[in-house]
Design a protein around this motif. Sequence first.
Motif, PDB file in Angstrom:
ATOM      1  N   TRP A 247       0.824  -1.205   0.000  1.00  0.00           N
ATOM      2  CA  TRP A 247       0.000   0.000   0.000  1.00  0.00           C
ATOM      3  C   TRP A 247       0.860   1.257   0.000  1.00  0.00           C
ATOM      4  N   ARG A 248       2.001   1.238   0.672  1.00  0.00           N
ATOM      5  CA  ARG A 248       2.922   2.397   0.618  1.00  0.00           C
ATOM      6  C   ARG A 248       3.384   2.643  -0.816  1.00  0.00           C
ATOM      7  N   ARG A 249       3.695   1.586  -1.532  1.00  0.00           N
ATOM      8  CA  ARG A 249       4.128   1.735  -2.929  1.00  0.00           C
ATOM      9  C   ARG A 249       3.031   2.344  -3.799  1.00  0.00           C
ATOM     10  N   HIS A 250       1.807   2.298  -3.340  1.00  0.00           N
ATOM     11  CA  HIS A 250       0.683   2.867  -4.093  1.00  0.00           C
ATOM     12  C   HIS A 250       0.202   4.182  -3.488  1.00  0.00           C
ATOM     13  N   GLY A 251       1.074   4.825  -2.715  1.00  0.00           N
ATOM     14  CA  GLY A 251       0.799   6.175  -2.246  1.00  0.00           C
ATOM     15  C   GLY A 251       0.064   6.285  -0.925  1.00  0.00           C
ATOM     16  N   PHE A 252      -0.189   5.184  -0.238  1.00  0.00           N
ATOM     17  CA  PHE A 252      -0.870   5.228   1.054  1.00  0.00           C
ATOM     18  C   PHE A 252       0.151   5.418   2.167  1.00  0.00           C
ATOM     19  N   ARG A 253      -0.303   6.047   3.238  1.00  0.00           N
ATOM     20  CA  ARG A 253       0.559   6.214   4.404  1.00  0.00           C
ATOM     21  C   ARG A 253      -0.248   5.900   5.655  1.00  0.00           C
ATOM     22  N   PRO A 254       0.421   5.346   6.663  1.00  0.00           N
ATOM     23  CA  PRO A 254      -0.297   5.061   7.908  1.00  0.00           C
ATOM     24  C   PRO A 254      -0.697   6.352   8.601  1.00  0.00           C
ATOM     25  N   ILE A 255      -1.815   6.314   9.284  1.00  0.00           N
ATOM     26  CA  ILE A 255      -2.263   7.461  10.066  1.00  0.00           C
ATOM     27  C   ILE A 255      -2.451   7.002  11.508  1.00  0.00           C
ATOM     28  N   PRO A 256      -2.444   7.946  12.460  1.00  0.00           N
ATOM     29  CA  PRO A 256      -2.485   7.540  13.870  1.00  0.00           C
ATOM     30  C   PRO A 256      -3.798   6.916  14.325  1.00  0.00           C
ATOM     31  N   GLU A 257      -4.887   7.205  13.646  1.00  0.00           N
ATOM     32  CA  GLU A 257      -6.160   6.618  14.053  1.00  0.00           C
ATOM     33  C   GLU A 257      -6.070   5.098  13.989  1.00  0.00           C
ATOM     34  N   ALA A 258      -6.635   4.450  14.972  1.00  0.00           N
ATOM     35  CA  ALA A 258      -6.607   2.985  15.019  1.00  0.00           C
ATOM     36  C   ALA A 258      -7.726   2.409  14.156  1.00  0.00           C
ATOM     37  N   PRO A 259      -7.438   1.293  13.496  1.00  0.00           N
ATOM     38  CA  PRO A 259      -8.514   0.628  12.754  1.00  0.00           C
ATOM     39  C   PRO A 259      -9.468  -0.045  13.732  1.00  0.00           C
ATOM     40  N   PRO A 260     -10.646  -0.399  13.278  1.00  0.00           N
ATOM     41  CA  PRO A 260     -11.572  -1.138  14.151  1.00  0.00           C
ATOM     42  C   PRO A 260     -10.932  -2.438  14.648  1.00  0.00           C
ATOM     43  N   PRO A 261     -11.354  -2.929  15.794  1.00  0.00           N
ATOM     44  CA  PRO A 261     -10.687  -4.085  16.407  1.00  0.00           C
ATOM     45  C   PRO A 261     -10.762  -5.383  15.610  1.00  0.00           C
ATOM     46  N   GLY A 262     -11.740  -5.542  14.756  1.00  0.00           N
ATOM     47  CA  GLY A 262     -11.884  -6.790  14.008  1.00  0.00           C
ATOM     48  C   GLY A 262     -10.734  -7.103  13.072  1.00  0.00           C
TER      49      GLY A 262
ATOM     50  N   LEU B 211      -4.345   1.475   9.825  1.00  0.00           N
ATOM     51  CA  LEU B 211      -5.222   2.317   9.030  1.00  0.00           C
ATOM     52  C   LEU B 211      -4.338   3.195   8.156  1.00  0.00           C
ATOM     53  N   MET B 212      -4.630   3.223   6.856  1.00  0.00           N
ATOM     54  CA  MET B 212      -3.802   3.968   5.907  1.00  0.00           C
ATOM     55  C   MET B 212      -4.697   4.831   5.030  1.00  0.00           C
ATOM     56  N   VAL B 213      -4.119   5.944   4.559  1.00  0.00           N
ATOM     57  CA  VAL B 213      -4.877   6.878   3.732  1.00  0.00           C
ATOM     58  C   VAL B 213      -4.006   7.343   2.560  1.00  0.00           C
ATOM     59  N   ARG B 214      -4.663   7.648   1.470  1.00  0.00           N
ATOM     60  CA  ARG B 214      -3.997   8.269   0.323  1.00  0.00           C
ATOM     61  C   ARG B 214      -4.771   9.517  -0.031  1.00  0.00           C
ATOM     62  N   ASP B 215      -4.096  10.636   0.023  1.00  0.00           N
ATOM     63  CA  ASP B 215      -4.675  11.922  -0.334  1.00  0.00           C
ATOM     64  C   ASP B 215      -4.799  11.988  -1.849  1.00  0.00           C
ATOM     65  N   LEU B 216      -5.997  12.232  -2.335  1.00  0.00           N
ATOM     66  CA  LEU B 216      -6.211  12.315  -3.782  1.00  0.00           C
ATOM     67  C   LEU B 216      -6.200  13.738  -4.309  1.00  0.00           C
ATOM     68  N   THR B 217      -5.996  14.706  -3.409  1.00  0.00           N
ATOM     69  CA  THR B 217      -5.999  16.094  -3.843  1.00  0.00           C
ATOM     70  C   THR B 217      -4.647  16.537  -4.383  1.00  0.00           C
ATOM     71  N   ARG B 218      -3.629  15.685  -4.197  1.00  0.00           N
ATOM     72  CA  ARG B 218      -2.306  15.971  -4.775  1.00  0.00           C
ATOM     73  C   ARG B 218      -1.666  14.643  -5.150  1.00  0.00           C
ATOM     74  N   PRO B 219      -0.768  14.664  -6.111  1.00  0.00           N
ATOM     75  CA  PRO B 219      -0.131  13.404  -6.538  1.00  0.00           C
ATOM     76  C   PRO B 219       0.690  12.779  -5.410  1.00  0.00           C
ATOM     77  N   ALA B 220       0.617  11.457  -5.311  1.00  0.00           N
ATOM     78  CA  ALA B 220       1.403  10.747  -4.306  1.00  0.00           C
ATOM     79  C   ALA B 220       2.817  10.536  -4.841  1.00  0.00           C
ATOM     80  N   ALA B 221       3.796  10.613  -3.960  1.00  0.00           N
ATOM     81  CA  ALA B 221       5.182  10.385  -4.338  1.00  0.00           C
ATOM     82  C   ALA B 221       5.348   8.937  -4.763  1.00  0.00           C
ATOM     83  N   GLY B 222       5.924   8.720  -5.915  1.00  0.00           N
ATOM     84  CA  GLY B 222       6.213   7.379  -6.399  1.00  0.00           C
ATOM     85  C   GLY B 222       5.012   6.615  -6.915  1.00  0.00           C
TER      86      GLY B 222
END
Length: 159
Positions: free
Chosen positions: A125-140, A147-158
């Motif tokens: 997922w990092r190779r596809h522009g996602f980065r971890p964020i501090p919010e925890a994913p649901p326990p399941g 939990l990872m996010v990719r900002d679509l408002t600007r191009p992701a590096a790489g």
Amino acid sequence: MPDLPAAAAIAARVHPHHPEDDAVMAERLRLCPEGCFALAGSDDGLRGYAVGHPWRARSVPDLDMRLGALPEPAGAWCIHDVALVPEARGRGAAGEVVALMRGEAARRGLPEMVLVAVGDAAGFWRRHGFRPIPEAPPPGYGARAALMVRDLTRPAAGA
């Protein structure tokens, strides 16, 4: 992705520690068919699938959770699952699915994509522009999930 039993079999094989009721995938298909993708093999058998849908920013529904409805307005495109059988990996199919989902998110004007990386998937997922964020994913999703996010408002590096 009309072959739900085949997709369920792939899910059981690829994600044995993250089981979901078949009704969850059926509901995602009903709520957002344009977010469901199938990878057919040369023998016309299913080799993988992907499921995504609009959701709230910086969050995902818990694993094995029925949604009832999609949020209006949505703040993100949630990649719920990408699963490929091992023999279908390494050929770029998962990256193509990520691009298709990014296109659907852009078509809907969503500013980000969000997902939970399980197991050793965070590097992909990092190779596809996602980065971890501090919010925890649901326990399941388990203790090692991120939990990872990719900002679509600007191009992701790489990406």
